[in-house]
Design a protein around this motif. Structure first.
Motif, PDB file in Angstrom:
ATOM      1  N   ASN A 122       0.535  -1.157   0.122  1.00 28.43           N
ATOM      2  CA  ASN A 122       0.101   0.209  -0.381  1.00 28.43           C
ATOM      3  C   ASN A 122       0.993   0.829  -0.046  1.00 28.43           C
ATOM      4  OD1 ASN A 122      -1.675   2.540   0.370  1.00 28.43           O
ATOM      5  ND2 ASN A 122      -3.234   1.284   1.590  1.00 28.43           N
ATOM      6  N   PRO A 123       0.786   1.402  -1.078  1.00 25.86           N
ATOM      7  CA  PRO A 123       1.777   3.412  -1.115  1.00 25.86           C
ATOM      8  C   PRO A 123       1.721   4.319  -0.728  1.00 25.86           C
ATOM      9  CG  PRO A 123       1.605   2.167  -2.909  1.00 25.86           C
ATOM     10  CD  PRO A 123       0.420   1.360  -2.470  1.00 25.86           C
ATOM     11  N   GLN A 124       0.519   4.513  -0.026  1.00 30.04           N
ATOM     12  CA  GLN A 124      -0.244   6.030   0.537  1.00 30.04           C
ATOM     13  C   GLN A 124       0.404   5.220   2.125  1.00 30.04           C
ATOM     14  OE1 GLN A 124      -4.340   6.315   0.544  1.00 30.04           O
ATOM     15  NE2 GLN A 124      -3.348   8.596   1.238  1.00 30.04           N
ATOM     16  N   LEU A 125      -0.031   3.753   2.084  1.00 32.88           N
ATOM     17  CA  LEU A 125       0.579   3.838   3.929  1.00 32.88           C
ATOM     18  C   LEU A 125       2.110   3.544   3.806  1.00 32.88           C
ATOM     19  CD1 LEU A 125      -0.536   3.030   6.607  1.00 32.88           C
ATOM     20  CD2 LEU A 125       0.034   0.003   5.458  1.00 32.88           C
ATOM     21  N   SER A 126       2.514   3.497   2.963  1.00 28.65           N
ATOM     22  CA  SER A 126       3.679   4.103   3.222  1.00 28.65           C
ATOM     23  C   SER A 126       5.078   4.851   3.694  1.00 28.65           C
ATOM     24  CB  SER A 126       4.521   2.558   1.995  1.00 28.65           C
ATOM     25  OG  SER A 126       6.282   3.032   1.956  1.00 28.65           O
ATOM     26  N   GLN A 127       4.047   5.837   2.443  1.00 31.59           N
ATOM     27  CA  GLN A 127       4.401   7.633   3.164  1.00 31.59           C
ATOM     28  C   GLN A 127       3.911   7.693   4.346  1.00 31.59           C
ATOM     29  OE1 GLN A 127       3.111   9.815  -0.547  1.00 31.59           O
ATOM     30  NE2 GLN A 127       2.964   7.993  -2.175  1.00 31.59           N
ATOM     31  N   MET A 128       2.647   7.689   4.560  1.00 27.58           N
ATOM     32  CA  MET A 128       2.741   7.940   5.546  1.00 27.58           C
ATOM     33  C   MET A 128       3.449   7.768   6.843  1.00 27.58           C
ATOM     34  SD  MET A 128      -1.898   8.226   5.660  1.00 27.58           S
ATOM     35  CE  MET A 128      -1.972   6.480   5.317  1.00 27.58           C
ATOM     36  N   ALA A 129       4.103   6.133   6.793  1.00 29.94           N
ATOM     37  CA  ALA A 129       4.645   5.166   8.092  1.00 29.94           C
ATOM     38  C   ALA A 129       6.106   5.583   7.754  1.00 29.94           C
ATOM     39  CB  ALA A 129       4.476   3.840   8.208  1.00 29.94           C
ATOM     40  N   ASN A 130       6.096   5.874   7.176  1.00 30.94           N
ATOM     41  CA  ASN A 130       7.839   6.924   6.661  1.00 30.94           C
ATOM     42  C   ASN A 130       8.076   7.925   6.962  1.00 30.94           C
ATOM     43  OD1 ASN A 130       9.905   4.706   5.900  1.00 30.94           O
ATOM     44  ND2 ASN A 130       8.636   4.200   4.421  1.00 30.94           N
ATOM     45  N   GLY A 131       7.345   8.382   6.770  1.00 30.74           N
ATOM     46  CA  GLY A 131       7.197  10.509   7.378  1.00 30.74           C
ATOM     47  C   GLY A 131       7.028  10.348   8.682  1.00 30.74           C
ATOM     48  N   GLN A 132       6.210   9.916   9.794  1.00 31.17           N
ATOM     49  CA  GLN A 132       6.254   9.284  11.391  1.00 31.17           C
ATOM     50  C   GLN A 132       7.175   8.948  11.768  1.00 31.17           C
ATOM     51  OE1 GLN A 132       3.532  11.109  11.712  1.00 31.17           O
ATOM     52  NE2 GLN A 132       1.788  10.291  12.584  1.00 31.17           N
ATOM     53  N   LEU A 133       7.838   7.614  10.747  1.00 29.75           N
ATOM     54  CA  LEU A 133       9.178   7.204  11.960  1.00 29.75           C
ATOM     55  C   LEU A 133      10.032   8.244  11.353  1.00 29.75           C
ATOM     56  CD1 LEU A 133      10.465   4.621  12.225  1.00 29.75           C
ATOM     57  CD2 LEU A 133      10.815   4.602   9.663  1.00 29.75           C
ATOM     58  N   GLY A 134      10.008   9.331  10.241  1.00 27.42           N
ATOM     59  CA  GLY A 134      10.884  10.222  10.345  1.00 27.42           C
ATOM     60  C   GLY A 134      10.900  10.957  11.617  1.00 27.42           C
ATOM     61  N   ASP A 135       9.702  11.463  12.690  1.00 30.50           N
ATOM     62  CA  ASP A 135       9.239  12.203  12.601  1.00 30.50           C
ATOM     63  C   ASP A 135      10.131  11.456  14.665  1.00 30.50           C
ATOM     64  OD1 ASP A 135       8.129  14.323  11.828  1.00 30.50           O
ATOM     65  OD2 ASP A 135       5.937  13.725  11.767  1.00 30.50           O
ATOM     66  N   ALA A 136       9.676  10.590  14.977  1.00 34.32           N
ATOM     67  CA  ALA A 136      10.246   9.918  15.996  1.00 34.32           C
ATOM     68  C   ALA A 136      11.882   9.909  15.765  1.00 34.32           C
ATOM     69  CB  ALA A 136       9.222   8.906  15.342  1.00 34.32           C
ATOM     70  N   LEU A 137      12.117   9.597  14.495  1.00 34.31           N
ATOM     71  CA  LEU A 137      13.818   9.255  14.428  1.00 34.31           C
ATOM     72  C   LEU A 137      14.562  10.551  14.936  1.00 34.31           C
ATOM     73  CD1 LEU A 137      14.247   6.708  11.819  1.00 34.31           C
ATOM     74  CD2 LEU A 137      14.914   5.922  13.784  1.00 34.31           C
ATOM     75  N   TYR A 138      13.385  11.188  14.454  1.00 36.92           N
ATOM     76  CA  TYR A 138      13.888  12.946  14.760  1.00 36.92           C
ATOM     77  C   TYR A 138      14.257  13.096  16.227  1.00 36.92           C
ATOM     78  CZ  TYR A 138      16.015  17.548  14.686  1.00 36.92           C
ATOM     79  OH  TYR A 138      16.770  18.201  14.984  1.00 36.92           O
ATOM     80  N   ALA A 139      13.092  12.815  16.767  1.00 42.73           N
ATOM     81  CA  ALA A 139      13.152  13.196  18.204  1.00 42.73           C
ATOM     82  C   ALA A 139      13.653  12.154  19.195  1.00 42.73           C
ATOM     83  CB  ALA A 139      11.187  12.821  18.876  1.00 42.73           C
ATOM     84  N   LEU A 140      13.999  11.208  18.796  1.00 42.77           N
ATOM     85  CA  LEU A 140      14.929  10.433  19.751  1.00 42.77           C
ATOM     86  C   LEU A 140      16.730  10.719  19.200  1.00 42.77           C
ATOM     87  CD1 LEU A 140      13.800   6.750  18.622  1.00 42.77           C
ATOM     88  CD2 LEU A 140      13.442   7.725  20.349  1.00 42.77           C
ATOM     89  N   GLY A 141      16.522  11.722  18.650  1.00 40.43           N
ATOM     90  CA  GLY A 141      17.938  12.251  18.337  1.00 40.43           C
ATOM     91  C   GLY A 141      18.724  11.332  16.624  1.00 40.43           C
ATOM     92  N   GLU A 142      18.078  10.013  15.905  1.00 37.72           N
ATOM     93  CA  GLU A 142      18.609   9.895  15.100  1.00 37.72           C
ATOM     94  C   GLU A 142      18.351  10.850  13.946  1.00 37.72           C
ATOM     95  OE1 GLU A 142      18.142   5.406  14.785  1.00 37.72           O
ATOM     96  OE2 GLU A 142      17.787   5.468  17.476  1.00 37.72           O
ATOM     97  N   LYS A 143      18.891  11.747  13.353  1.00 35.44           N
ATOM     98  CA  LYS A 143      19.042  13.251  12.415  1.00 35.44           C
ATOM     99  C   LYS A 143      19.279  12.348  11.650  1.00 35.44           C
ATOM    100  CE  LYS A 143      18.864  16.520  16.265  1.00 35.44           C
ATOM    101  NZ  LYS A 143      20.154  17.400  16.798  1.00 35.44           N
ATOM    102  N   ASP A 144      19.886  11.881  10.458  1.00 31.81           N
ATOM    103  CA  ASP A 144      20.232  10.895   9.555  1.00 31.81           C
ATOM    104  C   ASP A 144      19.263  10.035   8.973  1.00 31.81           C
ATOM    105  OD1 ASP A 144      22.580  12.990   9.272  1.00 31.81           O
ATOM    106  OD2 ASP A 144      23.515  11.435  10.446  1.00 31.81           O
ATOM    107  N   ALA A 145      19.205   8.744  10.087  1.00 27.01           N
ATOM    108  CA  ALA A 145      17.929   8.833   9.727  1.00 27.01           C
ATOM    109  C   ALA A 145      16.491   8.942   9.560  1.00 27.01           C
ATOM    110  CB  ALA A 145      18.103   7.001  10.897  1.00 27.01           C
ATOM    111  N   ALA A 146      16.747  10.111  10.376  1.00 32.37           N
ATOM    112  CA  ALA A 146      15.043  10.703  10.033  1.00 32.37           C
ATOM    113  C   ALA A 146      15.627  11.417   8.878  1.00 32.37           C
ATOM    114  CB  ALA A 146      15.035  11.721  11.213  1.00 32.37           C
ATOM    115  N   PHE A 147      15.913  12.545   8.349  1.00 33.04           N
ATOM    116  CA  PHE A 147      16.606  12.618   7.307  1.00 33.04           C
ATOM    117  C   PHE A 147      15.711  11.357   6.040  1.00 33.04           C
ATOM    118  CE2 PHE A 147      18.793  16.500   9.421  1.00 33.04           C
ATOM    119  CZ  PHE A 147      17.286  16.847   9.969  1.00 33.04           C
TER     120      PHE A 147
END
Length: 581
Positions: free
Chosen positions: A425-450
């Motif tokens: 499901n491409p739409q779900l993939s986009q939304m989940a990766n987007g939210q994952l980026g936010d979580a990774l940034y909050a956890l300090g894993e900035k490169d992984a977030a980007f």
């Protein structure tokens, strides 16, 4: 005829006695010749092997049973019971052709055994040789002078071979013995309908009703036949007659509702459905089906008033029925009452936790209705426990956890959603990766977030959530500012009055030292907000400071202090009247 069944006990005891003493009976030795003793020994061995076969057959070890029966046959090929058992096993193995040959051999050795005849009838039926199967049963009935134990099988054989007149004859004989019962009547009605004899099918239905007065099930069965054959008036008369005699029959009131609706008499139709719904004995499933049908009708005040009445009765009499609660939720949703819909959906899944459809409707609704994220986490967690293979439920859970600042659990849930979805499901993939980026940034894993943000933009270069967050976080990191500028510019060009996007663009401009432009966009952001957040007010103060408007900057820093979501340096800025990175 030498029946092995009659000899088993004798030979088994004899074998035990002989084994105990280790010798053959002396008297038998004197009386029997060598040839006769050899024959007896073979017969006794066949008996022992037959017993072993029977034992293993009872234990359902069919392979061993088959082995022992075949061995028994080697010692005694004139024993009908062995052929019978082997035939029976072939039928179990769905090999009717082999069963036929063995069954015929058993019958040739013992033509009077009725069980062998019945076995042959079963084999013939399996082979679709219905005429031969019927002949076997007819011969047994004639020979024994008793049809009762064979008549239903015979009727079934005639039906399979489309010999309807013979089937009716058999069923009528069965009815003489069993009386007027539902199964026989239903079969006879089906035959009459196939013969286009509606009158006799109706007559059979009436006979069943007369034999079981007050049983609405049989009335409804005949009503269905009448209705399906365009006899609506006759069907309605039958229903009303039965209700006159037995008024407390909610199923028949539902039938009256349907029939009056068919006639276009909505007033009487609604009268009967209201009466039916007030009866707690009417099954909740029937009510749900009828309620759903009315929901599908064209919306008007009359329909809505009816649903309101029926809904109250349904909830009163079936408060613990999850299907009732679910349909009430859907009705409230149709009526733009999301809070009530959410309440009903929640009640439904607490009773029936494994209703996937309810979770599919409830979780997005809770997000849309801005329900507390802690409650969304609770529901989504239930969904992932019951349906751990569904990526969308892990996505909802991760998104709610992220909003609760539970970043590590959110990362785990979103990773799970992405892995289970696997791009399906491409739409779900986009939304989940987007939210994952936010979580990774909050956890300090900035490169992984980007990296996560880049994955989304590679699929959809115009994803608004990613363009905004990616640009903002790059500005905070003072990294790839030109890239951040391009992303935020795209958003404000498309949404010139969105305060969130205006704030992000202003802050990117600030980091590029383009303070005048930053001020312009930040003022637009504040203009389009009823209550600007602390971070926006603080940012505006920072911009003013850089422009040399220090008194104005201090004023906005003090305003920001009264709000939430400010930086850790705000107190120092106010105290020292200067800007800190």
């Amino acid at each position: 005829m030498n029946s092995i069944n009659s000899k088993i006990f004798f030979w088994f005891i004899a074998f035990l006695v002989i084994s105990s003493f280790g010798l053959e009976p002396a008297m038998a030795q004197e009386k029997l010749s060598r040839k006769e003793r050899k024959a007896k020994k073979k017969e006794m061995m066949a008996s022992r092997l037959f017993i072993e076969g029977q034992k293993n057959l009872m234990l359902e070890d069919f392979e061993k049973a088959y082995f022992y029966f075949n061995k028994a046959l080697e010692f005694n090929d004139q024993e009908s019971a062995i052929y019978f058992k082997l035939s029976e096993m072939m039928m179990r193995a769905n090999k009717p052709e082999k069963a036929l040959d063995l069954g015929q051999q058993a019958l040739a050795l013992d033509p009077e055994n009725k069980f062998y005849h019945l076995q042959m009838a079963e084999i013939y039926t399996k082979l679709n040789r219905n005429g031969e199967a019927a002949a076997v049963l007819e011969n047994l009935m004639e020979k024994e002078g008793d049809y009762r134990q064979y008549i239903l099988d015979l009727a079934s054989i005639y039906l399979n071979s489309n010999e309807f007149d013979k089937a009716l004859e058999a069923l009528n004989k069965a009815e003489e013995y069993y009386g007027v019962v539902e199964q026989l009547t239903a079969q006879k009605q089906r035959i009459y309908l196939r013969k286009n004899n509606l009158g006799m099918a109706i007559e059979e239905g009436e006979k069943l009703i007369d034999a079981h007065p007050g049983n609405s099930k049989y009335v409804l069965a005949l009503v269905e036949i009448l209705f399906n054959n365009n006899k609506t008036e006759q069907a309605l008369a039958l229903v009303l007659e039965s209700l006159t005699a037995y008024p407390n029959q909610p199923e028949l009131k539902m039938a009256a509702h349907t029939l009056y609706k068919e006639k276009g008499d909505l007033e009487l139709s609604r009268k009967y459905i209201k009466e039916a719904f007030k009866n707690p004995d009417l099954d909740g499933e029937i009510k749900v089906r009828a309620f759903k049908g009315i929901m599908a009708e064209l919306q008007n005040s009359s329909r809505d008033q009816l649903l309101e009445s029926l809904g109250k009765d349904m909830e009163m009499h079936h408060p613990g029925d999850p299907e009732v609660l679910t349909i009430l939720a859907e009705w409230k949703l149709q009526n733009n009452s999301p809070n009530q819909a959410i309440s009903y959906f929640k009640k439904s899944i607490r009773i029936k936790i494994d209703n996937e459809g309810v979770y599919q409707k409830l979780l997005p609704l809770m997000f849309e209705n801005q329900e507390p994220f802690a409650e969304i986490v609770e529901v989504a967690d239930m969904a992932t426990q019951v349906f751990p293979e569904k990526p969308e439920f892990w996505f909802f859970l991760g998104t709610a956890q992220l909003s609760e600042n539970a970043n590590e659990p959110a990362r785990t849930a979103l990773d799970k959603a992405i892995a289970l979805n696997d791009g399906k499901n491409p739409q779900l993939s986009q939304m989940a990766n987007g939210q994952l980026g936010d979580a990774l940034y909050a956890l300090g894993e900035k490169d992984a977030a980007f990296d996560a943000y880049q994955k989304v933009l590679s699929q959809n270069a115009n994803n608004e959530h990613i363009l905004n967050n990616y640009a903002y976080f790059l500005s905070l990191e003072k990294k790839d500012l030109e890239k951040a500028y391009k992303m935020s510019s795209k958003l404000v060009a498309r949404y010139p009055e969105n305060p969130t996007y205006l704030d992000t663009h202003a802050w990117v401009l600030f980091q590029l030292n383009r303070y005048e432009e930053a001020k312009t966009y930040m003022e637009k952001a504040i203009k389009h907000l009823d209550t600007p957040s602390g971070v926006i007010l603080e940012h505006y103060g920072d911009i003013l400071f850089k422009l040399g408007e220090k008194e104005a900057a201090l004023k906005y820093w003090n305003k920001a202090k009264e709000m939430k979501e400010t930086s850790e340096f705000l107190t120092l800025k106010i105290k020292n009247k200067t800007y800190y990175e």
